[in-house]
Enzyme design. Structure first.
Site, PDB file in Angstrom:
ATOM      1  N   GLU A   1      -6.366 -61.250  25.106  1.00 20.89           N
ATOM      2  CA  GLU A   1      -4.577 -60.628  24.812  1.00 20.89           C
ATOM      3  C   GLU A   1      -4.001 -60.524  26.006  1.00 20.89           C
ATOM      4  O   GLU A   1      -3.390 -59.247  26.744  1.00 20.89           O
ATOM      5  CB  GLU A   1      -5.556 -58.765  24.457  1.00 20.89           C
TER       6      GLU A   1
ATOM      7  N   GLU B   1     -12.616 -59.471  17.765  1.00 21.94           N
ATOM      8  CA  GLU B   1     -12.149 -57.087  18.352  1.00 21.94           C
ATOM      9  C   GLU B   1     -12.196 -56.823  17.063  1.00 21.94           C
ATOM     10  O   GLU B   1     -11.526 -56.973  16.579  1.00 21.94           O
ATOM     11  CB  GLU B   1     -11.834 -56.616  19.461  1.00 21.94           C
TER      12      GLU B   1
HETATM   13  C1  PNW Z   1      -8.063 -54.302  23.224  1.00 23.31           C
HETATM   14  N1  PNW Z   1      -2.090 -51.364  22.448  1.00 23.31           N
HETATM   15  O1  PNW Z   1      -6.680 -53.416  23.955  1.00 23.31           O
HETATM   16  C2  PNW Z   1      -8.764 -54.984  24.647  1.00 23.31           C
HETATM   17  O2  PNW Z   1      -9.276 -55.970  24.227  1.00 23.31           O
HETATM   18  C3  PNW Z   1      -9.753 -53.972  24.820  1.00 23.31           C
HETATM   19  O3  PNW Z   1      -9.653 -53.852  26.491  1.00 23.31           O
HETATM   20  C4  PNW Z   1      -9.838 -53.031  25.162  1.00 23.31           C
HETATM   21  O4  PNW Z   1     -10.514 -51.632  25.108  1.00 23.31           O
HETATM   22  C5  PNW Z   1      -9.728 -52.473  22.357  1.00 23.31           C
HETATM   23  O5  PNW Z   1      -8.543 -53.550  22.709  1.00 23.31           O
HETATM   24  C6  PNW Z   1      -9.324 -50.970  22.676  1.00 23.31           C
HETATM   25  O6  PNW Z   1      -8.207 -50.548  22.925  1.00 23.31           O
HETATM   26  C7  PNW Z   1      -6.028 -52.748  23.062  1.00 23.31           C
HETATM   27  O7  PNW Z   1      -1.556 -50.687  22.746  1.00 23.31           O
HETATM   28  C8  PNW Z   1      -5.406 -52.087  24.218  1.00 23.31           C
HETATM   29  O8  PNW Z   1      -1.873 -51.849  20.920  1.00 23.31           O
HETATM   30  C9  PNW Z   1      -3.776 -51.412  23.400  1.00 23.31           C
HETATM   31  C10 PNW Z   1      -3.543 -51.735  22.379  1.00 23.31           C
HETATM   32  C11 PNW Z   1      -4.057 -52.626  21.618  1.00 23.31           C
HETATM   33  C12 PNW Z   1      -4.837 -53.142  22.374  1.00 23.31           C
END
Ligand code: PNW
Length: 482
Positions: free
Chosen positions: A201, A387
């Site tokens: 990401e 994911e």
């Molecule tokens: C992803 N947002 O992160 C990551 O790859 C993981 O480490 C994380 O725990 C998981 O999704 C759940 O959040 C994100 O704010 C963090 O849109 C924040 C966002 C999206 C993905």
């Protein structure tokens, strides 16, 4: 759908003499037939995902150096409740039991990440002699239990020493990442690891870490600086793809995991579907579009104007180094509609339903449109959902159960939409639920739980939630009847 159970089977299951004649209209298709017609293909891979800093703990063991997340999480006011990943799930010491848990649930693959500062404590130079020992033990344990390791090489824990030299603002960091990734892929591929992802990401760590400052290193760059960081990270990915191929055993699959903006057409009219296809390329212009097409879109460069990144055509070719698979982290949709100049991404209404994290809006159709639109636009050699999952306000009952029917609702709908895409020919080869365990949810700390397994952070006791049973049943039936 094929009716797999006879009325006599159903009567036996229900413990009644005969099924009343009102029931035959219902199709009981809860088991996949041998051709997989009702569910996912037999070779579809089912897994779960985690990331180093979110689960490992043991931040001072084995000579590990500090990462930007150690610094950030220990800075007062940066994370909910001041939570840090110092202990997290203590996966570093509990990994054997956790692999057994995966096996019990019927998981066939496990996506984990390597912490760069465990291998190169200051990010570059000589690797620590025993820096990879933990991951080597983990891989051996997975193999012994017939679980396929999927290795992410960068899931946000940049060595602090490199941040001190400018982090992702410094183009040199791209070369350091490639050296580190080539080394690790060389070592782990010799132990039989076949799947490597360069970066997890980019969008999230660039926009949140360098744009709005809510993630490590907590910077708020102007538009120009941010566009250059994006470019440096793209280049780091391309250089790493090349380094991994150069250093690893033949036959490894290389890709990246990205959370593209997934446009969902608001209506089923052809013009809105067309608008979604345009939006896919433009909304991801700084990331996946550049990687698959080897160029920035005209619109992206036009909108940035003087703030556009500096780049060479050779760099763009490196960024577009062919990949074997793309990992898609998909949680939530962006609704779009057609406009005279292409498309408009619609704002989310205030009361749009969301899961425990405010940003996690419930729109399972992103699991259909994401793979469909990406397949059509870029024809990747393979796609994995690396994911998908949700946070929920899980509570343990007095009987010691976690009855997370909200997470089951979310997963059931997402999996059903993914099945529809696969049946229509989208080449999704596997699915990884985020996450196996409740873990350190970055700036949200331990307050947001994403696991299908509950973790009591005081005792490190693991308790599979009802959603783990649900996921397990999906795997066993290959999703028939979703
Ligand atoms: C992803 N947002 O992160 C990551 O790859 C993981 O480490 C994380 O725990 C998981 O999704 C759940 O959040 C994100 O704010 C963090 O849109 C924040 C966002 C999206 C993905």
């Amino acid at each position: 759908m094929k009716n797999l159970w006879t009325r006599r089977d159903v009567a036996r299951m229900l413990g009644i003499a005969a099924v009343p004649t009102l029931l035959p209209a219902v199709s009981f298709a809860a088991q996949a037939d041998s051709r997989g017609e009702d569910g996912f293909p037999a070779n579809f891979l089912w897994g779960s995902a985690t990331a180093s800093y979110q689960v490992e703990g043991a931040v001072h063991e084995g000579g590990r150096g500090p990462s930007i997340w150690d610094t950030f999480s220990h800075t007062p006011g940066k994370t909910a409740n001041g939570d840090t990943g110092d202990v997290a799930d203590d996966f570093f010491h509990h990994y054997r039991d956790d692999v057994q848990l995966m096996k019990t649930l019927g998981l066939q693959a496990f996506r984990f990440s390597v912490a760069w500062p465990r291998v190169f404590p200051t990010g570059s130079g000589e690797p620590l002699a025993h820096g990879l020992d933990f991951y080597k033990r983990l891989v051996a344990e997975l193999h012994a239990n017939h679980i396929e390791p999927f290795c992410t090489l960068y899931h946000w824990d940049l060595p602090q020493a490199l941040q001190d030299k400018g982090g992702w603002e410094n183009p040199d960091t791209a070369h350091r990442l490639a050296e580190y990734e080539g080394y690790v892929a060389g070592e782990l591929s010799r132990l039989g690891v076949r799947y490597f992802f360069t970066i997890n990401e980019m969008r999230t760590f660039v926009e949140l870490g360098y744009g709005n400052g809510t993630h490590a290193p907590g910077l708020k760059l102007q538009r120009k600086g941010l566009a250059q960081v994006r470019h440096n990270v793209l280049l780091a990915h391309g250089l790493s793809v090349q380094a991994i191929r150069a250093k690893s055993s033949p036959g490894v699959q290389v890709g990246l995991c990205e959370n593209p903006t997934v446009p969902v057409p608001v209506t089923l009219r052809a013009e809105d579907i067309h608008a979604a296809a345009i939006a896919l390329r433009e909304e991801n212009a700084g990331y996946l579009t550049a990687i698959f097409e080897g160029r920035y879109t005209e619109r992206y460069l036009r909108e940035l104007g003087d703030d556009a990144p500096r780049f060479t055509s050779e760099e763009m070719r490196t960024i577009a180094s062919p990949i074997d698979a793309v990992g898609l982290n998909i949680y939530t949709p962006t609704y779009v509609r057609s406009t005279p100049d292409g498309y408009r991404a619609l704002p989310m209404p205030d009361n749009f339903p969301h899961m425990a994290s405010d940003w996690l809006k419930v729109g399972p159709e992103c699991m259909y449109w994401g793979p469909k639109l990406i397949q059509e636009a870029w024809k990747p050699r393979a796609m994995y959902i690396t994911e998908n999952g949700c946070s929920a306000a899980d509570r343990m009952t007095e009987q010691g159960e976690v009855l997370d029917t909200d997470r089951i609702m979310y997963l059931r709908n997402c999996l059903g939409q993914m099945l529809k895409a696969v049946k229509e020919g989208a080449d999704v080869k596997g699915y990884f639920v985020w996450s196996l365990l409740d873990n350190y949810e970055w700036a949200d700390g331990y307050g947001k739980r994403f696991g299908v397994v509950y973790v009591d952070y005081k005792t490190q006791k693991r308790t599979p939630k009802l959603s783990a049973q649900f996921y397990s049943s999906v795997i066993a039936s290959r999703g028939a009847g979703l």
